[in-house]
Design a protein around this motif. Structure first.
Motif, PDB file in Angstrom:
ATOM      1  N   MET A   1      97.403  39.515  34.978  1.00  0.00           N
ATOM      2  CA  MET A   1      98.262  40.534  33.913  1.00  0.00           C
ATOM      3  C   MET A   1      99.474  38.887  33.103  1.00  0.00           C
ATOM      4  N   GLU A   2      99.549  38.644  33.715  1.00  0.00           N
ATOM      5  CA  GLU A   2     100.388  37.095  32.833  1.00  0.00           C
ATOM      6  C   GLU A   2      99.192  36.211  32.025  1.00  0.00           C
ATOM      7  N   GLN A   3      98.624  35.838  32.806  1.00  0.00           N
ATOM      8  CA  GLN A   3      97.530  35.035  32.529  1.00  0.00           C
ATOM      9  C   GLN A   3      97.012  35.777  30.832  1.00  0.00           C
ATOM     10  N   ALA A   4      96.886  37.204  30.907  1.00  0.00           N
ATOM     11  CA  ALA A   4      96.678  37.951  29.293  1.00  0.00           C
ATOM     12  C   ALA A   4      97.491  38.026  28.632  1.00  0.00           C
ATOM     13  N   GLU A   5      98.669  37.444  29.515  1.00  0.00           N
ATOM     14  CA  GLU A   5      99.974  37.607  27.861  1.00  0.00           C
ATOM     15  C   GLU A   5      99.783  36.468  27.605  1.00  0.00           C
ATOM     16  N   ASP A   6      99.517  35.925  28.668  1.00  0.00           N
ATOM     17  CA  ASP A   6      99.860  34.544  27.914  1.00  0.00           C
ATOM     18  C   ASP A   6      99.074  33.993  26.590  1.00  0.00           C
ATOM     19  N   ARG A   7      97.859  34.360  26.798  1.00  0.00           N
ATOM     20  CA  ARG A   7      96.479  34.553  25.696  1.00  0.00           C
ATOM     21  C   ARG A   7      96.685  35.610  24.547  1.00  0.00           C
ATOM     22  N   SER A   8      98.319  36.702  24.641  1.00  0.00           N
ATOM     23  CA  SER A   8      97.997  37.395  23.535  1.00  0.00           C
ATOM     24  C   SER A   8      99.047  37.377  22.843  1.00  0.00           C
ATOM     25  N   GLY A   9      99.673  36.209  22.419  1.00  0.00           N
ATOM     26  CA  GLY A   9     100.812  35.495  21.507  1.00  0.00           C
ATOM     27  C   GLY A   9     102.080  35.140  22.906  1.00  0.00           C
ATOM     28  N   GLY A  10     102.173  34.787  24.158  1.00  0.00           N
ATOM     29  CA  GLY A  10     102.992  34.570  25.427  1.00  0.00           C
ATOM     30  C   GLY A  10     102.988  32.534  24.783  1.00  0.00           C
ATOM     31  N   LYS A  11     102.707  31.625  25.317  1.00  0.00           N
ATOM     32  CA  LYS A  11     103.021  31.136  25.835  1.00  0.00           C
ATOM     33  C   LYS A  11     101.455  29.452  25.887  1.00  0.00           C
TER      34      LYS A  11
ATOM     35  N   ILE B   1      85.217  41.228  18.266  1.00  0.00           N
ATOM     36  CA  ILE B   1      85.407  41.648  19.289  1.00  0.00           C
ATOM     37  C   ILE B   1      86.790  41.276  20.087  1.00  0.00           C
ATOM     38  N   LEU B   2      87.390  42.420  20.628  1.00  0.00           N
ATOM     39  CA  LEU B   2      88.714  42.364  21.334  1.00  0.00           C
ATOM     40  C   LEU B   2      88.767  43.489  22.521  1.00  0.00           C
ATOM     41  N   GLY B   3      89.108  42.423  23.503  1.00  0.00           N
ATOM     42  CA  GLY B   3      88.967  43.262  25.121  1.00  0.00           C
ATOM     43  C   GLY B   3      90.120  42.263  25.930  1.00  0.00           C
ATOM     44  N   CYS B   4      90.459  43.246  26.953  1.00  0.00           N
ATOM     45  CA  CYS B   4      91.060  42.630  28.157  1.00  0.00           C
ATOM     46  C   CYS B   4      90.762  42.673  29.617  1.00  0.00           C
ATOM     47  N   VAL B   5      89.740  41.937  30.516  1.00  0.00           N
ATOM     48  CA  VAL B   5      89.259  42.285  31.436  1.00  0.00           C
ATOM     49  C   VAL B   5      90.630  41.615  32.708  1.00  0.00           C
TER      50      VAL B   5
END
Length: 164
Positions: free
Chosen positions: A130-140, A86-90
């Motif tokens: 959002m920055e934390q989400a981006e970091d964990r979805s292909g970011g740093k 399952i893939l989601g983002c809250v």
């Protein structure tokens, strides 16, 4: 271990079994699609990198993260896959909605794992912004989708090893 100390995309490639004969279901939330789309790309690419065939990866979308457990339950009942991711983002907001959704999905996935013989891999990113989400979805910090794909492969292998 906190994600800040562990890159989600780093692992020992040789410790992962071949996924050549495995079948995967991936349920993806449409909410925060910029994040969930990146998670999906990570998961699919990692599965393929480990030998999974594209035709053995079934991807279905649900409106939001709360619907992920229903989607996973329906896919389990369909009986065509060896594991589900399952893939989601809250992302936390100003109301307690964040807490209810996160707790509901977590409890739902736990119940599915306890009730059925198909592993459901928890790929719900829960962040403050959002920055934390981006970091964990292909970011740093890597991509949680990669980590979920590896977990799915290893859990299928675990189940199969018990049947030998």
């Amino acid at each position: 271990m906190a994600t800040a100390y562990h890159n989600l995309s780093e692992y020992d490639f040789n410790s992962v079994p071949s996924a050549e004969t495995m079948k995967f279901g991936i349920i993806v939330s449409e909410w925060n699609s910029n994040i969930t789309g990146a998670l999906l790309d990570g998961a699919v690419n990692t599965l393929i990198k480990h030998g999974a065939k594209k035709e053995n990866i079934i991807v279905k979308f649900v409106p939001g993260s709360f619907e992920l457990t229903f989607g996973a339950n329906q896919m389990i009942k369909n009986g065509t896959v060896d594991a589900i991711i399952i893939l989601g983002c809250v992302i936390k907001g100003d109301t307690p909605h964040f807490d209810y959704v996160c707790m509901g999905v977590t409890q739902g996935v736990t119940e599915l794992n306890a009730k059925f013989n198909i592993p459901v891999i928890y790929g719900l990113i829960t962040t403050n912004n959002m920055e934390q989400a981006e970091d964990r979805s292909g970011g740093k910090l890597g991509n949680k989708g990669d980590e979920c794909a590896i977990s799915a492969i290893k859990m299928i292998d675990f189940i199969w090893s018990l049947k030998k």
